[in-house]
Design a protein around this motif. Structure first.
Motif, short mmCIF file in Angstrom:
data_model
loop_
_atom_site.label_atom_id
_atom_site.label_comp_id
_atom_site.label_asym_id
_atom_site.label_seq_id
_atom_site.Cartn_x
_atom_site.Cartn_y
_atom_site.Cartn_z
N LEU A 281 41.80 32.15 39.67
CA LEU A 281 41.90 32.43 41.12
C LEU A 281 40.19 32.78 41.46
CD1 LEU A 281 43.51 34.76 43.75
CD2 LEU A 281 40.77 35.19 43.17
N CYS A 282 39.62 31.95 42.13
CA CYS A 282 38.01 32.38 42.06
C CYS A 282 37.79 32.79 43.49
CB CYS A 282 37.63 31.13 41.91
SG CYS A 282 37.33 30.26 41.05
N ALA A 283 37.03 34.20 42.54
CA ALA A 283 36.50 34.60 44.75
C ALA A 283 35.22 34.15 44.64
CB ALA A 283 36.08 36.23 43.97
N ILE A 284 35.23 34.00 45.77
CA ILE A 284 33.66 33.34 46.28
C ILE A 284 33.09 34.51 47.50
CG2 ILE A 284 33.04 31.17 47.90
CD1 ILE A 284 35.31 29.83 46.46
N TRP A 285 31.31 34.41 47.01
CA TRP A 285 31.51 35.07 48.28
C TRP A 285 29.83 34.63 49.56
CZ3 TRP A 285 29.39 40.02 45.04
CH2 TRP A 285 30.56 40.70 44.90
#
Length: 281
Positions: free
Chosen positions: A248-252
């Motif tokens: 899972l990638c966290a994108i800000w």
């Protein structure tokens, strides 16, 4: 249990055009059918509309990367209060939090979690709406005294060894009129003559948040799902799992509504390196 009313299961949609209104109304939405990270970045930016300023991947959440970060955290010393920064492993349920809480006003105002591959078992997500939590306190005569505390009493939002430059209340309206409610596991009452009294209020806030997490509904992100979150309003996290292939990638994302915009990348192991030379958004 009344605090579960603050737990949110986001609406699933198939068009980026629907995301903005849902995030503004509900605090979150799930965009389905996002095939890759590049498309996730593009969809996130489109959802910010004309207010979008910056977006980018912050972290890839895998057991391998989690272990590396945990080692880096473990090497850091305790702070002057005897606290040590921790890191939640995959096999533990996450504490509810707003992403980037260590960075204070430089934290992103929007968060996007793109699921490439879910865990085979476990790893379900949860959301807690802090604005709804505040409403629940206000509706309860036994907890009505929480409202002036949450709005008016400044507390310490720092992580161990990463002090923030000023104390702030648990909830506030940002300079651009956005509601912001915050929680993370290191919240503490400020030093001073009312510290012990204030600590009881912080603990009540924590109790409500954790009750909403532990007893409210969870939901599953499948491959190709992009969870879009108002990071000022919503607390999030995931349940435990034991699948090293989960990715899972966290994108800000920052919009013109963000309190402050960092000029450089924000480093989880050195929170203030980039923020030190940052400007307001």
């Amino acid at each position: 249990m009344k605090w579960t009313e603050a737990s949110v299961v986001p609406v699933r949609v198939f068009s980026t055009d629907e995301v903005s209104d849902l995030v503004r109304r509900d605090g979150a939405a799930v965009l389905t059918g996002v095939p890759d990270e590049r498309t996730a970045l593009s969809a996130g930016l489109r959802s910010l509309g004309t207010k979008g300023v910056r977006i980018g991947r912050q972290i890839e959440a895998t057991q391998r990367n989690e272990a590396a970060q945990a080692r880096a955290v473990a090497e850091q010393p305790s702070d002057d209060k005897g606290r040590k920064r921790a890191f939640t492993l995959a096999t533990e349920r996450m504490p509810p939090h707003n992403d980037g809480y260590a960075f204070g006003d430089f934290a992103p105002d929007h968060l996007f979690l793109w699921c490439e591959r879910p865990a085979a078992v476990g790893g379900d997500s949860f959301l807690v709406d802090t604005s709804r939590l505040l409403d629940l306190f206000a509706a309860d005569p036994d907890n009505a005294d929480m409202i002036p505390f949450c709005w008016n009493v400044a507390v310490d939002h720092s992580e161990p060894n990463y002090p923030q430059d000023r104390l702030q209340p648990l909830v506030r309206l940002t300079p651009r009129g956005r509601f912001q409610g915050r929680y993370h596991p290191y919240l503490s009452a400020a030093d001073g003559p009312t510290r012990e009294r204030d600590r009881t209020f912080v603990r009540r806030w924590e109790h409500a948040v954790l009750s909403a997490r532990d007893h409210g509904p969870m939901f599953r992100l499948e491959a190709g799902d992009l969870l879009c979150i108002d990071n000022y309003r919503m607390l999030h996290g995931r349940d435990s799992h034991n699948d090293p292939r989960r990715r899972l990638c966290a994108i800000w994302g920052w919009s013109t509504d963000a309190v402050s915009l960092p000029e450089g990348a924000l480093d989880i192991n050195d929170p203030w390196a980039a923020a030190a030379s940052s400007t307001g958004a």
